[in-house]
Design an enzyme around this catalytic site. Structure first.
Site, PDB file in Angstrom:
ATOM      1  CE1 TYR A 145      -1.465   5.751   1.774  1.00 35.42           C
ATOM      2  CE2 TYR A 145      -3.278   5.309   2.643  1.00 35.42           C
ATOM      3  CZ  TYR A 145      -2.112   5.164   1.924  1.00 35.42           C
ATOM      4  OH  TYR A 145      -2.406   4.026   1.339  1.00 35.42           O
ATOM      5  CD  GLU A 162      -0.820   2.279   3.182  1.00 35.29           C
ATOM      6  OE1 GLU A 162      -1.811   0.966   3.795  1.00 35.29           O
ATOM      7  OE2 GLU A 162      -1.125   1.546   2.288  1.00 35.29           O
ATOM      8  CG  HIS A 206      -4.969  -4.130  -3.697  1.00 35.24           C
ATOM      9  ND1 HIS A 206      -6.022  -4.315  -2.982  1.00 35.24           N
ATOM     10  CD2 HIS A 206      -3.920  -3.008  -3.863  1.00 35.24           C
ATOM     11  CE1 HIS A 206      -4.964  -3.129  -2.180  1.00 35.24           C
ATOM     12  NE2 HIS A 206      -4.120  -2.997  -2.337  1.00 35.24           N
ATOM     13  CG  ASN A 233      -1.051  -1.081  -5.779  1.00 34.53           C
ATOM     14  OD1 ASN A 233      -2.499  -2.082  -6.157  1.00 34.53           O
ATOM     15  ND2 ASN A 233      -0.481  -0.580  -5.519  1.00 34.53           N
ATOM     16  NE  ARG A 235      -5.739  -0.025  -8.198  1.00 29.31           N
ATOM     17  CZ  ARG A 235      -5.467  -0.236  -6.533  1.00 29.31           C
ATOM     18  NH1 ARG A 235      -4.286  -0.596  -5.687  1.00 29.31           N
ATOM     19  NH2 ARG A 235      -6.981  -0.066  -5.900  1.00 29.31           N
ATOM     20  CB  SER A 281       1.113   4.428  -1.865  1.00 25.68           C
ATOM     21  OG  SER A 281       0.058   3.799  -0.659  1.00 25.68           O
ATOM     22  CB  THR A 282       6.167   3.558  -4.317  1.00 20.86           C
ATOM     23  OG1 THR A 282       5.345   2.927  -5.081  1.00 20.86           O
ATOM     24  CG2 THR A 282       6.740   2.964  -3.046  1.00 20.86           C
ATOM     25  CG  HIS A 321      -1.860  -3.604   0.436  1.00 25.70           C
ATOM     26  ND1 HIS A 321      -2.807  -3.257   0.462  1.00 25.70           N
ATOM     27  CD2 HIS A 321      -1.573  -4.572   1.296  1.00 25.70           C
ATOM     28  CE1 HIS A 321      -3.575  -3.584   2.055  1.00 25.70           C
ATOM     29  NE2 HIS A 321      -2.903  -4.527   2.208  1.00 25.70           N
ATOM     30  CG  ASP A 329      -4.686   2.476   5.617  1.00 22.78           C
ATOM     31  OD1 ASP A 329      -5.994   3.520   5.160  1.00 22.78           O
ATOM     32  OD2 ASP A 329      -4.519   0.780   5.288  1.00 22.78           O
TER      33      ASP A 329
END
Length: 502
Positions: free
Chosen positions: A93, A100, A246, A159, A244, A102-103, A157, A95
C-alpha cells in the site's frame, strides 16, 4: 506465560521519480503498486480492482498505557490511497509518501527473512512494471533504506505478539535495553549524522540509519517525536489475550543475517520479559542519548551510564542477554520462540557477538553496517576523501538500491539464509503455519468473492443480501494443518462459508 511469537515486518521504501521536473512521491507510489498488481495478474476479466484493505480495525490512537497523552499525534489513517492484499497474505500500500509492504504473519525468524526477501523481489518487479508505463526518459527507483541524508526518515517497523497480561512497564524496561544495544548487529550503517543540533559531517560514519531521529523514551507517535518504545496498541487479534509490540527503532536491512537476528533475538528477549525471567535489569540513565551514543561509536566499547551509577558497553549488554536467553531456552524449550529456528538464532547471535568483539570487519557477510563501512571506507581511502564527500553519501544510498544491477549490497557477497526459489514462491504463496495461510488461500481460490481483508478478518460477497465477515482472531489458527483439507474439498466461497458455519 510467554505466548508463541507471531512476527512480521513493515517496510517503507524510499522512492525517487527520475526524469520529471515535478516529482510527486504519492503519485509515483500509486503508479508503482498498481503496475505491480496488474503485472502480477491481480486484475481479472470479471473484476477491475484488487481486494481492498478493510480499515475497521485501524485505531492508531489506542495507547498501551491506557491513556492518550495531551498533544499526542498518532499517525493518520489514509484510506483513499492504494491499499491491496496479496495472495501471500501480505499488504502492499501507499503509506503517506512511500510504498510500504507488510509481510504476512510469520511463526519464526527464518520465515520473516523469507517474506522480507519476497518483498524485495516484489519491489523489483514493481519498478520494472511501472517503468514500462513511463516515458523512456523517466524512471521510478526504490531504496530499502531509512534516511534520505537530508533530515528525513522513513520506517522499517517490526511487530511481535506478546501476552496481554504482561505489564507494559516491564516491556518498556526490558525492551529498551535490547533496542539500544542491538544496534551493533542490526544497524544498516550511514554516512554522516542527522541528529538535531549536529552538522552532517560531525559523524563520519555511524552504525544505524534511524538512531538520530529518536527523541523520546516512550510515546505514541511514529513520524514526529519518535520514541524508542512505541505505545500503539492494536493487537489485530483477540485483545483480551494479546498485545502487539510495534517496534519502530529498527533499520531496514539488506543483510539477511541482520534481519534474522533483529527479529529472532527480540522474540527471545520478549519471551524472557513475559515470563519475568531476567536475572539482571539494564536501566539506562538517559536512553535517547545512549541510543545515539551506541550508533556513533564504531569501537562498540563506549561506556553507557546505567541508573544505578555504573556503566556498561553495548557488547556487554548483548552478551548478558544472550546468556539469559540460552538459559531460558534450556529451561523452557523453544515452542514459544520459533522452534528449532530459535536454536540457530542463539548460535548465530553468539557468533556475531564474538566477531564484533574480536574484529567487526570479519562480519562483512552478515552485518550491514560492517559491509557498508568496508565498502565506503575503502573507496574513501583509495581516493583520499573526507567523510563529507558527496560521493560517499551517494554510495550509502546506492547500497540499498533495489535494482539488482545497481545495488552495491548485491556486490558485497552477503550471506543468504533463504533460497531464492523459496523467496520467489513466497511472492504468491502464504506461510503455512499462521492465519496468513487462510487469507492467502482465499485470495488464490476465490478472488471474486473476497471484497476486503485485514489482519483479523475477511469479508466475502457471495451474492446474498449481506456481506459475510469471517473473523480470524487467533494468529495461529487458519493454518494449512487446520484448513488445508477444507480448501481441497470446497469448490466455491459459498461452500467454504457453509463449511465454516458462517
Amino acid at each position: 506465560m510467554a505466548i508463541p511469537k507471531t512476527l512480521g515486518i513493515e517496510t517503507e521504501y524510499g522512492i525517487v521519480h527520475k526524469g520529471t521536473d515535478d516529482p510527486n512521491p504519492i503519485a509515483a507510489s500509486s503508479v508503482l503498486i498498481n503496475a505491480y498488481l496488474y503485472d502480477a495478474g491481480y486484475r481479472t476479466d470479471s473484476r477491475d480492482a484488487s481486494v481492498h484493505w478493510d480499515f475497521i480495525d485501524e485505531t492508531p490512537g489506542m495507547d498501551a498505557r491506557g491513556y492518550a497523552p495531551t498533544g499526542a499525534m498518532p499517525p493518520d489513517v489514509e484510506t483513499h490511497l492504494v491499499n491491496a492484499v496479496l495472495t501471500n497474505g501480505a499488504r502492499y500500500y501507499v503509506d503517506h509518501a512511500h510504498p510500504e509492504l507488510s509481510t504476512p504473519e510469520c511463526a519464526d525468524a527464518l520465515s520473516v527473512v523469507r517474506f522480507d526477501r519476497a518483498a524485495e523481489l516484489i519491489a523489483a518487479q514493481s519498478m520494472e512494471a511501472a517503468n514500462r508505463l513511463l516515458p523512456p526518459d523517466e524512471e521510478i527507483v526504490l531504496y530499502k533504506n531509512n534516511s534520505d541524508g537530508k533530515g528525513n526518515s522513513y520506517g522499517c517497523h517490526e511487530n511481535y505478539l506478546v501476552d496481554r497480561a504482561t505489564p507494559f512497564g516491564r516491556i518498556v524496561n526490558r525492551a529498551t535495553a535490547h533496542f539500544i544495544t542491538r544496534q551493533i548487529f542490526t544497524g544498516a550503517g550511514k554516512v554522516g549524522a542527522e541528529a538535531p543540533g549536529m552538522r552532517t559531517d560531525d559523524v563520519g560514519f555511524q552504525l544505524t540509519q534511524r538512531a538520530d531521529f529518536f527523541e523520546e523514551e516512550v510515546g505514541l507517535e511514529t513520524t514526529l517525536k519518535r520514541p524508542i518504545i512505541n505505545t500503539r496498541d492494536e493487537p489485530h487479534a483477540d485483545a483480551r489475550k494479546y498485545r502487539r509490540l510495534h517496534v519502530i527503532v529498527g533499520d531496514a536491512n539488506m543483510a539477511q543475517v541482520a534481519t534474522y537476528l533483529k527479529v529472532g533475538t527480540t522474540a527471545l528477549v520478549l519471551a524472557l520479559t513475559e515470563d519475568d525471567a531476567f536475572t539482571r535489569d539494564f536501566t539506562f540513565r538517559t536512553p535517547v542519548p545512549a541510543m545515539r551514543q551506541v550508533s556513533h561509536d564504531l569501537s562498540l566499547r563506549a561506556p553507557l551510564e546505567l541508573d544505578d551509577g555504573t556503566t556498561i558497553t553495548a557488547l556487554e549488554v548483548q552478551w548478558e542477554l544472550l546468556d539469559q536467553s540460552k538459559k531460558y531456552v534450556e529451561a523452557n524449550g523453544t515452542d514459544d520462540v520459533g522452534g528449532d529456528v530459535a536454536l540457530d538464532v542463539l548460535r548465530r547471535w553468539e557468533f556475531v557477538l564474538a566477531g564484533l568483539e574480536d574484529d567487526p570487519m570479519t562480519l562483512a557477510g552478515q552485518v550491514d553496517w560492517v559491509a557498508k563501512y568496508r565498502l565506503v571506507n575503502g573507496y574513501r581511502d583509495r581516493h583520499d576523501l573526507e567523510w563529507s564527500d558527496a560521493r560517499l553519501r551517494a554510495m550509502d544510498i546506492q547500497y540499498s538500491d533495489l535494482r539488482p544491477s545497481k545495488s552495491l549490497a548485491a556486490r558485497v557477497d552477503l550471506e543468504r539464509l533463504v533460497d531464492e526459489a523459496d523467496a520467489e514462491r513466497a511472492k504468491t504463496e502464504p506461510p503455512h503455519d499462521t492465519r496468513a495461510f487462510f487469507r492467502g488461500r482465499c485470495l488464490q481460490r476465490f478472488p471474486d468473492a473476497v471484497v476486503a481483508a485485514n489482519w483479523d478478518s475477511l469479508v466475502f460477497d457471495v451474492g446474498t443480501e449481506a456481506l459475510r465477515r469471517v473473523p480470524m482472531m487467533e494468529p495461529l489458527r487458519g493454518t494449512e494443518a487446520h484448513v488445508g483439507t477444507l480448501f481441497d474439498e470446497c469448490d466455491s466461497a459459498t461452500d467454504l462459508l457453509r463449511r465454516l458455519g458462517n
